[in-house]
Write a protein that holds these residues in place. Structure first.
Motif, PDB file in Angstrom:
ATOM      1  N   LEU A  70      42.214  42.018  33.367  1.00  0.00           N
ATOM      2  CA  LEU A  70      43.373  41.137  33.338  1.00  0.00           C
ATOM      3  C   LEU A  70      44.392  41.648  32.341  1.00  0.00           C
ATOM      4  N   ALA A  71      45.673  41.355  32.588  1.00  0.00           N
ATOM      5  CA  ALA A  71      46.746  41.752  31.675  1.00  0.00           C
ATOM      6  C   ALA A  71      47.695  40.581  31.466  1.00  0.00           C
ATOM      7  N   SER A  72      48.329  40.574  30.284  1.00  0.00           N
ATOM      8  CA  SER A  72      49.283  39.521  29.944  1.00  0.00           C
ATOM      9  C   SER A  72      50.353  40.085  29.026  1.00  0.00           C
ATOM     10  N   THR A  73      51.538  39.547  29.125  1.00  0.00           N
ATOM     11  CA  THR A  73      52.603  39.913  28.178  1.00  0.00           C
ATOM     12  C   THR A  73      52.781  38.835  27.116  1.00  0.00           C
ATOM     13  N   ASN A  74      52.098  37.653  27.296  1.00  0.00           N
ATOM     14  CA  ASN A  74      52.309  36.545  26.360  1.00  0.00           C
ATOM     15  C   ASN A  74      51.016  35.851  25.912  1.00  0.00           C
ATOM     16  N   LEU A  75      49.867  36.335  26.321  1.00  0.00           N
ATOM     17  CA  LEU A  75      48.544  35.774  26.006  1.00  0.00           C
ATOM     18  C   LEU A  75      48.317  34.374  26.581  1.00  0.00           C
ATOM     19  N   THR A  76      49.223  33.919  27.443  1.00  0.00           N
ATOM     20  CA  THR A  76      49.075  32.617  28.087  1.00  0.00           C
ATOM     21  C   THR A  76      48.828  32.779  29.579  1.00  0.00           C
ATOM     22  N   THR A  77      49.634  33.592  30.224  1.00  0.00           N
ATOM     23  CA  THR A  77      49.528  33.842  31.657  1.00  0.00           C
ATOM     24  C   THR A  77      48.869  35.201  31.863  1.00  0.00           C
ATOM     25  N   TRP A  78      47.767  35.215  32.604  1.00  0.00           N
ATOM     26  CA  TRP A  78      47.012  36.453  32.830  1.00  0.00           C
ATOM     27  C   TRP A  78      47.070  36.831  34.300  1.00  0.00           C
ATOM     28  N   LEU A  79      47.272  38.111  34.564  1.00  0.00           N
ATOM     29  CA  LEU A  79      47.355  38.663  35.907  1.00  0.00           C
ATOM     30  C   LEU A  79      46.147  39.567  36.130  1.00  0.00           C
ATOM     31  N   SER A  80      45.450  39.359  37.246  1.00  0.00           N
ATOM     32  CA  SER A  80      44.312  40.210  37.573  1.00  0.00           C
ATOM     33  C   SER A  80      44.820  41.546  38.119  1.00  0.00           C
ATOM     34  N   LEU A  81      44.413  42.633  37.476  1.00  0.00           N
ATOM     35  CA  LEU A  81      44.853  43.964  37.894  1.00  0.00           C
ATOM     36  C   LEU A  81      43.818  44.668  38.759  1.00  0.00           C
ATOM     37  N   ARG A  82      42.549  44.382  38.492  1.00  0.00           N
ATOM     38  CA  ARG A  82      41.487  45.045  39.247  1.00  0.00           C
ATOM     39  C   ARG A  82      40.260  44.155  39.244  1.00  0.00           C
ATOM     40  N   THR A  83      39.564  44.128  40.369  1.00  0.00           N
ATOM     41  CA  THR A  83      38.289  43.430  40.506  1.00  0.00           C
ATOM     42  C   THR A  83      37.284  44.433  41.030  1.00  0.00           C
ATOM     43  N   ASN A  84      36.117  44.466  40.411  1.00  0.00           N
ATOM     44  CA  ASN A  84      35.083  45.358  40.919  1.00  0.00           C
ATOM     45  C   ASN A  84      33.708  44.831  40.564  1.00  0.00           C
ATOM     46  N   VAL A  85      32.710  45.335  41.262  1.00  0.00           N
ATOM     47  CA  VAL A  85      31.314  45.053  40.948  1.00  0.00           C
ATOM     48  C   VAL A  85      30.784  46.309  40.273  1.00  0.00           C
ATOM     49  N   ALA A  86      30.284  46.146  39.052  1.00  0.00           N
ATOM     50  CA  ALA A  86      29.842  47.298  38.266  1.00  0.00           C
ATOM     51  C   ALA A  86      28.634  47.972  38.915  1.00  0.00           C
ATOM     52  N   THR A  87      28.715  49.282  39.055  1.00  0.00           N
ATOM     53  CA  THR A  87      27.571  50.073  39.524  1.00  0.00           C
ATOM     54  C   THR A  87      26.946  50.850  38.372  1.00  0.00           C
TER      55      THR A  87
END
Length: 110
Positions: A70-87
């Motif tokens: 996840l990424a945020s520019t304000n620590l309030t609103t977070w945007l999911s950048l990548r989803t994965n299942v760890a191998t």
């Protein structure tokens, strides 16, 4: 330890996995112990810019679990950048630096 098995006896045991463990003592007592396995923290390290890409390493992932970067520019609103299942327990993340200041976190689903 009291050789007669009286009160104040102690014992130790190292558990290698979580679970429910019944116990019985020499004088007829019994009970159970519930062990919760420790989970290593997920860490993000070695932030750097390489060939115009901002990147960092991730360690402590649990194989088979779903993770979100996840990424945020304000620590309030977070945007999911990548989803994965760890191998594997480690991973890397890279993206073009699009913001002058951006915060990142990794969230693992239970």
């Amino acid at each position: 330890m009291d050789p007669a098995g009286g009160s104040g006896d102690t014992a130790s045991l190292i558990f290698t996995s979580g679970g429910y463990y019944p116990y019985f003592d020499r004088i007829g007592g019994s009970g159970s112990i519930t062990v919760v396995a420790a989970v290593a923290p997920i860490t993000m390290s070695l932030p750097k810019v390489v060939s115009g890409q901002f990147q960092f390493d991730i360690s402590g992932l649990t194989v088979g679990k779903t993770n979100y970067i996840l990424a945020s520019t304000n620590l309030t609103t977070w945007l999911s950048l990548r989803t994965n299942v760890a191998t594997v327990s480690t991973s890397s993340f890279a993206e073009p630096p699009a913001f002058s200041r951006r915060f990142y976190r990794v969230q693992q689903l239970p």
